[in-house]
Design a protein around this motif. Structure first.
Motif, PDB file in Angstrom:
ATOM      1  N   LEU A  62     -49.994  14.550  22.901  1.00  0.00           N
ATOM      2  CA  LEU A  62     -50.343  15.931  23.262  1.00  0.00           C
ATOM      3  C   LEU A  62     -50.412  16.792  22.020  1.00  0.00           C
ATOM      4  N   ARG A  63     -49.549  16.505  21.038  1.00  0.00           N
ATOM      5  CA  ARG A  63     -49.597  17.255  19.788  1.00  0.00           C
ATOM      6  C   ARG A  63     -50.906  16.988  19.056  1.00  0.00           C
ATOM      7  N   TYR A  64     -51.347  15.704  19.054  1.00  0.00           N
ATOM      8  CA  TYR A  64     -52.614  15.392  18.402  1.00  0.00           C
ATOM      9  C   TYR A  64     -53.770  16.111  19.077  1.00  0.00           C
ATOM     10  N   VAL A  65     -53.660  16.250  20.405  1.00  0.00           N
ATOM     11  CA  VAL A  65     -54.755  16.889  21.148  1.00  0.00           C
ATOM     12  C   VAL A  65     -54.814  18.374  20.853  1.00  0.00           C
ATOM     13  N   SER A  66     -53.652  19.039  20.939  1.00  0.00           N
ATOM     14  CA  SER A  66     -53.671  20.503  20.924  1.00  0.00           C
ATOM     15  C   SER A  66     -53.339  21.119  19.588  1.00  0.00           C
ATOM     16  N   GLY A  67     -52.729  20.399  18.684  1.00  0.00           N
ATOM     17  CA  GLY A  67     -52.384  21.010  17.401  1.00  0.00           C
ATOM     18  C   GLY A  67     -51.084  21.776  17.477  1.00  0.00           C
ATOM     19  N   ARG A  68     -51.023  22.880  16.754  1.00  0.00           N
ATOM     20  CA  ARG A  68     -49.769  23.617  16.613  1.00  0.00           C
ATOM     21  C   ARG A  68     -49.243  24.135  17.932  1.00  0.00           C
ATOM     22  N   ALA A  69     -50.187  24.601  18.774  1.00  0.00           N
ATOM     23  CA  ALA A  69     -49.761  25.306  19.991  1.00  0.00           C
ATOM     24  C   ALA A  69     -49.490  24.360  21.145  1.00  0.00           C
ATOM     25  N   TYR A  70     -49.095  23.118  20.864  1.00  0.00           N
ATOM     26  CA  TYR A  70     -49.011  22.149  21.944  1.00  0.00           C
ATOM     27  C   TYR A  70     -47.880  22.456  22.912  1.00  0.00           C
ATOM     28  N   ARG A  71     -46.894  23.233  22.467  1.00  0.00           N
ATOM     29  CA  ARG A  71     -45.773  23.517  23.376  1.00  0.00           C
ATOM     30  C   ARG A  71     -46.144  24.546  24.427  1.00  0.00           C
ATOM     31  N   ASP A  72     -47.272  25.258  24.225  1.00  0.00           N
ATOM     32  CA  ASP A  72     -47.655  26.254  25.227  1.00  0.00           C
ATOM     33  C   ASP A  72     -48.584  25.684  26.272  1.00  0.00           C
ATOM     34  N   THR A  73     -49.026  24.455  26.098  1.00  0.00           N
ATOM     35  CA  THR A  73     -50.028  23.945  27.026  1.00  0.00           C
ATOM     36  C   THR A  73     -49.389  23.565  28.346  1.00  0.00           C
ATOM     37  N   ALA A  74     -50.232  23.597  29.393  1.00  0.00           N
ATOM     38  CA  ALA A  74     -49.756  23.264  30.734  1.00  0.00           C
ATOM     39  C   ALA A  74     -49.314  21.814  30.806  1.00  0.00           C
ATOM     40  N   ALA A  75     -50.022  20.945  30.080  1.00  0.00           N
ATOM     41  CA  ALA A  75     -49.703  19.520  30.127  1.00  0.00           C
ATOM     42  C   ALA A  75     -48.291  19.260  29.598  1.00  0.00           C
ATOM     43  N   TYR A  76     -47.950  19.919  28.477  1.00  0.00           N
ATOM     44  CA  TYR A  76     -46.617  19.740  27.901  1.00  0.00           C
ATOM     45  C   TYR A  76     -45.544  20.157  28.893  1.00  0.00           C
ATOM     46  N   ARG A  77     -45.735  21.333  29.476  1.00  0.00           N
ATOM     47  CA  ARG A  77     -44.736  21.840  30.410  1.00  0.00           C
ATOM     48  C   ARG A  77     -44.604  20.919  31.607  1.00  0.00           C
ATOM     49  N   HIS A  78     -45.748  20.456  32.113  1.00  0.00           N
ATOM     50  CA  HIS A  78     -45.729  19.610  33.309  1.00  0.00           C
ATOM     51  C   HIS A  78     -45.007  18.310  33.037  1.00  0.00           C
ATOM     52  N   VAL A  79     -45.307  17.698  31.881  1.00  0.00           N
ATOM     53  CA  VAL A  79     -44.691  16.410  31.535  1.00  0.00           C
ATOM     54  C   VAL A  79     -43.183  16.567  31.417  1.00  0.00           C
ATOM     55  N   LEU A  80     -42.749  17.600  30.687  1.00  0.00           N
ATOM     56  CA  LEU A  80     -41.303  17.789  30.516  1.00  0.00           C
ATOM     57  C   LEU A  80     -40.617  18.065  31.842  1.00  0.00           C
ATOM     58  N   ALA A  81     -41.259  18.910  32.658  1.00  0.00           N
ATOM     59  CA  ALA A  81     -40.654  19.225  33.960  1.00  0.00           C
ATOM     60  C   ALA A  81     -40.526  17.976  34.813  1.00  0.00           C
ATOM     61  N   ALA A  82     -41.573  17.137  34.802  1.00  0.00           N
ATOM     62  CA  ALA A  82     -41.545  15.921  35.619  1.00  0.00           C
ATOM     63  C   ALA A  82     -40.447  14.981  35.154  1.00  0.00           C
ATOM     64  N   PHE A  83     -40.296  14.834  33.842  1.00  0.00           N
ATOM     65  CA  PHE A  83     -39.262  13.938  33.335  1.00  0.00           C
ATOM     66  C   PHE A  83     -37.876  14.474  33.630  1.00  0.00           C
ATOM     67  N   ARG A  84     -37.722  15.797  33.514  1.00  0.00           N
ATOM     68  CA  ARG A  84     -36.398  16.364  33.795  1.00  0.00           C
ATOM     69  C   ARG A  84     -36.049  16.189  35.262  1.00  0.00           C
ATOM     70  N   ALA A  85     -37.037  16.421  36.145  1.00  0.00           N
ATOM     71  CA  ALA A  85     -36.763  16.382  37.582  1.00  0.00           C
ATOM     72  C   ALA A  85     -36.292  15.011  38.019  1.00  0.00           C
ATOM     73  N   HIS A  86     -36.785  13.960  37.383  1.00  0.00           N
ATOM     74  CA  HIS A  86     -36.445  12.623  37.846  1.00  0.00           C
ATOM     75  C   HIS A  86     -35.334  11.986  37.034  1.00  0.00           C
ATOM     76  N   ARG A  87     -34.665  12.781  36.209  1.00  0.00           N
ATOM     77  CA  ARG A  87     -33.696  12.157  35.329  1.00  0.00           C
ATOM     78  C   ARG A  87     -32.376  11.887  36.030  1.00  0.00           C
ATOM     79  N   VAL A  88     -31.935  12.882  36.805  1.00  0.00           N
ATOM     80  CA  VAL A  88     -30.601  12.751  37.377  1.00  0.00           C
ATOM     81  C   VAL A  88     -30.672  12.017  38.699  1.00  0.00           C
ATOM     82  N   THR A  89     -30.184  10.818  38.708  1.00  0.00           N
ATOM     83  CA  THR A  89     -30.163  10.078  39.972  1.00  0.00           C
ATOM     84  C   THR A  89     -29.038   9.059  39.921  1.00  0.00           C
ATOM     85  N   SER A  90     -28.417   8.855  41.047  1.00  0.00           N
ATOM     86  CA  SER A  90     -27.294   7.933  41.062  1.00  0.00           C
ATOM     87  C   SER A  90     -27.737   6.508  41.321  1.00  0.00           C
ATOM     88  N   GLU A  91     -29.011   6.339  41.720  1.00  0.00           N
ATOM     89  CA  GLU A  91     -29.462   4.980  42.024  1.00  0.00           C
ATOM     90  C   GLU A  91     -29.937   4.296  40.765  1.00  0.00           C
TER      91      GLU A  91
END
Lengths: 107, 276
Positions: free
Chosen positions: A18-47
């Motif tokens: 994503l950094r290669y795609v967007s350059g400096r402003a990659y942290r503001d892109t929707a894709a970055y936010r979506h990816v991080l949110a998705a990974f965070r949401a599925h991190r905590v699980t007891s199974e």
């Protein structure tokens, strides 16, 4: 199940692409936010074998493969296939000739 | 080259070709569409999610409004548009192309025809066509392809088999029916994606392996190109041909698989109560 490796590695690879795609402003892109949110949401699980987590990881790995291969494909295209044909002067120059110049006519 | 219809936009301008001496023209690649937008964003409309290029809404080649059912898919398409630098390279935007195909259905096939086209590939499935010589390749095919065929046979409770003859394997009608009824459970969009992946990988079995998350995209592409990889190991790699094709196939297969998964999922978040 597919041999996917560690989710952390996939995440880091994705963020790098994503950094290669967007350059400096990659942290503001929707894709970055979506990816991080998705990974965070599925991190905590007891199974141990959380199906949703596996699904997400597979999707992330697939998207990473897509971004990476598109980038590599473009780089290869630029390097080998992007230049079109040579002009007649260049072709002549390859073997050390120059095209003749004739007044008021060809050349 | 199809063009995006975005309201009133000037027609594609073709750059004049340079003239060499004697009136001979040097061939230059045709001019590409320049990037004409600054920002790409997503908005939610009635039919689903839409893509905005600056303030204009993206449309399909048949001038329909570009709507996708899934937010993640919309974000991925927006990223594709955002990743175009000075010129727009449509051949790198695989997800956009897939969405356009699903929305426009240019070949005008209904669900039954799509499924039939997909299952027809089983008769010419790459994994079922084996060589007899060279022996090393035959051995490699047995080692790499047999487990996947066995997995498919077990997972779907069918018989597929493999063959070394030019006529290919004999696929029983029950196998065909099983796959037809399995594919019928996917919606139209996902089916377009599945048919795309099958056509790219030249194998129904590998595509089902991808859809069921049994193998990764890299592995599926490797298995699809097994003979090429064998020859590369033997005779050497040509970067501008082999790697070029490899990257392109990986990109297409990954795009197709991602498309299918994003179109056929429904995600719900269940919050677990933390127990201390």
């Amino acid at each position: 199940m597919a041999a996917l490796g560690s989710p952390l590695r996939t995440l880091r690879g994705l963020l790098r692409e994503l950094r290669y795609v967007s350059g400096r402003a990659y942290r503001d892109t929707a894709a970055y936010r979506h990816v991080l949110a998705a990974f965070r949401a599925h991190r905590v699980t007891s199974e141990k074998l959380c199906r949703a987590q596996q699904e997400l990881h597979f999707q992330a790995a697939t998207y990473l493969c897509l971004l990476r291969s598109v980038r590599q494909h473009q780089a290869l295209h630029r390097e080998y296939h992007g230049r079109g044909e040579r002009s007649p002067e260049e072709v002549a120059g390859l073997v050390g000739f120059r095209l003749p110049r004739q007044p008021g006519g060809k050349g | 080259m199809w063009r995006q219809a975005l309201g009133r936009l000037p027609a594609l301008a073709v750059r004049g070709r340079p003239l060499g001496p004697g009136g001979g023209r040097a061939y230059a690649p045709p001019a590409e569409r320049k990037r004409f937008y600054q920002n790409v964003s997503i908005s939610q409309g009635e039919g689903g999610f839409e893509i905005n290029l600056d303030h204009r809404k993206l449309k399909t080649p048949q001038a329909k409004l570009f709507t996708v059912p899934s937010e993640a898919l919309a974000i991925a398409v927006a990223t594709e548009w955002d990743s175009q630098k000075d010129t727009i390279k449509f051949y790198t935007m695989h997800l956009t192309t897939l969405c356009n195909t699903a929305l426009d259905n240019p070949t005008q096939r209904n669900k039954v025809q799509l499924i039939r086209a997909a299952v027809k590939f089983l008769e010419t499935d790459t994994l079922c066509y084996r060589v007899e010589e060279p022996a090393a390749l035959a051995e490699l095919q047995k080692k790499e392809w047999d487990p996947i065929v066995a997995w498919a046979e077990k997972r779907y409770n069918v018989t597929i088999g493999s063959s070394t003859s030019i006529m290919g394997p004999n696929i029983p009608a029950s196998t065909r029916d099983t796959f037809i009824s399995h594919l019928a459970s996917y919606n139209m969009w996902a089916l377009q994606g599945i048919e795309y992946v099958i056509t790219q990988l030249k194998s129904l079995i590998l595509s089902m392996g991808l859809i069921d998350r049994h193998i990764t995209v890299e592995k599926a592409v490797l298995l699809s190109r097994l003979e090429e990889e064998y020859q590369i190991q033997r005779w050497g790699n040509v970067e501008w041909a082999h790697d070029y094709d490899l990257c392109e196939l990986r990109a297409r297969a990954a795009a197709g698989t991602l498309f299918v998964h994003l179109c056929s999922e429904s995600s719900t978040v269940k919050h677990k109560l933390l127990q201390d």
